[in-house]
Scaffold this active site. Structure first.
Site, PDB file in Angstrom:
ATOM      1  N   LYS A 118       0.866  -1.180   0.000  1.00 41.35           N
ATOM      2  CA  LYS A 118       0.000   0.000   0.000  1.00 41.35           C
ATOM      3  C   LYS A 118       0.898   1.223   0.000  1.00 41.35           C
ATOM      4  O   LYS A 118       2.030   1.156   0.474  1.00 41.35           O
ATOM      5  CB  LYS A 118      -0.885   0.015   1.265  1.00 41.35           C
ATOM      6  N   ASP A 168      -6.782   4.148  -4.626  1.00 41.60           N
ATOM      7  CA  ASP A 168      -7.489   3.948  -3.357  1.00 41.60           C
ATOM      8  C   ASP A 168      -8.175   5.294  -3.108  1.00 41.60           C
ATOM      9  O   ASP A 168      -8.458   6.016  -4.077  1.00 41.60           O
ATOM     10  CB  ASP A 168      -6.506   3.542  -2.245  1.00 41.60           C
TER      11      ASP A 168
HETATM   12  N1  GLU Z   1      -7.151  -0.040  -3.116  1.00 36.43           N
HETATM   13  C1  GLU Z   1      -7.852  -1.228  -3.483  1.00 36.43           C
HETATM   14  C2  GLU Z   1      -7.947  -2.165  -2.308  1.00 36.43           C
HETATM   15  O1  GLU Z   1      -8.058  -1.716  -1.178  1.00 36.43           O
HETATM   16  C3  GLU Z   1      -7.329  -1.873  -4.759  1.00 36.43           C
HETATM   17  C4  GLU Z   1      -5.884  -2.203  -4.826  1.00 36.43           C
HETATM   18  C5  GLU Z   1      -5.386  -2.664  -6.175  1.00 36.43           C
HETATM   19  O2  GLU Z   1      -6.170  -2.806  -7.110  1.00 36.43           O
HETATM   20  O3  GLU Z   1      -4.170  -2.881  -6.284  1.00 36.43           O
HETATM   21  O4  GLU Z   1      -7.963  -3.362  -2.419  1.00 36.43           O
END
Ligand code: GLU
Length: 449
Positions: A130, A170
């Site tokens: 993240k 996100d």
């Molecule tokens: N931010 C999204 C999540 O919490 C997607 C992450 C992604 O597609 O890499 O899963």
């Protein structure tokens, strides 16, 4: 909870206080997962020997960097950028980027830790990561967003790659930001490659990626209700949030015959007793795309009630779907929902329900679907986007939507298989154990250096 730790710490809390001080969100995420997987670790010699517990709660890499950029007035502003590459045992790192003033190492570590289990649950080969920045995009011009994204990528580009780490969006990072970030990477590296997902379809993005998280939430809810001889059709649903996850969850819920009576943003919530329609949802999406727009304007357009500064958990409904942000649904909210006869809580956001609130729900036997299972549809379609980029081809929306439905059903089945507790299904336990096994087995097989 006592662990056989290689360190001197007596218990998990003492360990976390020492190893990750002042990181409450990270502690919360770890404590919740560890309560379920401790018995599994305790019974496994290979897991104990490989010390999977301590290795699972220590990110493989935390990158922190300066983002200096110029605002429209010509002044230079400085933000902090991050990428937490938490666990890469089952694939290249994968997870979103969040731009929000609340972004800090604790929040990103909790999100990357959760992402590790979520990605494992999808069945696709993706490690957990993240990232993001404490940059607040509220009220910023398009040119400022572009300059910020370019400055952010100026550092991030050296830490990502199709076989290394593939970020996505996100909170506050959507199609526009991904476009600017991708353009910056391409100019810096001189390469067109799949280093981000959620890209526009004109430049190697996947059909359905935007819809995927919200749709996936409702597919999961549908499976969960079906396995309890029930269905979404005719249900009244409270949804919080007004972003990508919330609006597409609402859209799918309405398509499946439910009545969605709320949405919310940081300024309050709207209660629409008649229920949202496609037209109203499209309006919300267009309205929220404007810099600094509050959802309050909804009632001028469509009627209903605006509750300034409040959250929607006081409304009476069958299902609650928190789709805004972490810890948005607390103990008192859970008590109110329970008193009002809520049947299920399904998490569209990451960890929106506090530990206290979860306890209230489980004491009252209310169905609970954790985010790491229920909102995995977004990253699942990101995984499909990676495959499409690898093969230099693109799949149509129906094909992707079918694949998404199958993945959500498989995740539901994994939760049911691993979550048996006193003749019922504990979905949080099921998700934690199923995700854990996959990652832990890969860690054991790969040894240490
Ligand atoms: N931010 C999204 C999540 O919490 C997607 C992450 C992604 O597609 O890499 O899963």
């Amino acid at each position: 909870m006592s662990f056989s730790l290689s360190t001197h710490h007596e218990n998990l809390q003492a360990f976390l206080n020492d190893r990750a001080p002042h990181q409450p969100e990270f502690h919360q995420a770890v404590e919740e997962v560890m309560a379920d997987i401790k018995p599994i670790i305790d019974q496994s010699e290979p897991y104990k020997k490989a010390n999977v517990f301590e290795r699972l709660v220590e990110p493989e890499r935390v990158i922190s960097f300066q983002v200096a950029w110029q605002n429209d007035a010509g002044a230079v502003e400085v933000n902090r950028g991050y990428r937490v590459q938490f666990n890469g045992a089952i694939g290249a790192y994968k997870g979103g980027l969040r731009f929000h003033p609340t972004v800090n190492p604790s929040v990103l570590k909790f999100l990357a830790f959760e992402q590790t289990f979520k990605n494992a649950l999808t069945g696709l080969p993706m490690g957990g990561a993240k990232g993001g920045s404490d940059f607040d995009p509220t009220g910023r011009s398009d040119a400022e967003i572009m300059r910020f994204c370019t400055a952010f990528m100026q550092e991030l580009h050296r830490h990502i790659g199709p076989d290394i780490d593939v970020p996505a969006g996100d909170i506050n990072v959507g199609a526009r930001e991904i476009g600017y970030l991708f353009g910056a990477y391409r100019r810096i590296q001189g390469k067109f490659e799949g280093i981000l997902t959620g890209k526009g379809e004109a430049f190697a993005g996947s059909a359905m990626r935007t819809e995927a998280t919200g749709y996936g939430v409702m597919y999961f809810l549908s499976d969960m209700l079906k396995s309890h001889d029930d269905s979404i059709d005719g249900k009244t649903i409270i949804i919080s949030g007004a972003g990508n996850v919330a609006t597409y969850a609402a859209e799918k819920a309405v398509a499946l015959g439910a009545k969605v009576i709320s949405l919310s943003d940081s300024s309050g919530f709207v209660y629409d007793a008649d229920g949202l329609t496609q037209e109203k949802i499209d309006w919300v999406r267009a309205h929220k795309a404007k810099a600094g727009a509050s959802l309050a304007a909804y009632v001028d357009a469509f009627g209903g009630k605006w509750a300034k500064g409040e959250t929607p958990w006081s409304l009476k409904a069958d299902i609650a779907a928190p789709c805004a942000t972490q810890n948005e649904l607390g103990k008192q909210d859970a008590k109110t929902l329970a008193k009002n006869g809520i049947k299920a809580v399904i998490e569209g956001a990451n960890m929106p329900t506090t530990a206290d609130a979860k306890k209230v729900l489980s004491d009252k036997d209310i169905l609970f679907a954790p985010g790491k299972a229920a909102n995995a549809g977004g990253v699942a379609v990101s995984g499909l986007e990676i495959s499409q980029n690898r093969q230099r081809q693109s799949s149509g929306p129906d094909e992707v939507d079918n694949a998404l439905q199958n993945i959500m059903s498989d995740i539901h089945a994994s939760c049911v298989a691993e979550g048996q507790k006193d003749g019922k299904v504990d979905y949080a336990k099921g998700a934690n154990i199923a995700g854990f096994r996959k990652v832990a087995d890969a860690m054991v097989a790969q040894g240490v250096g």
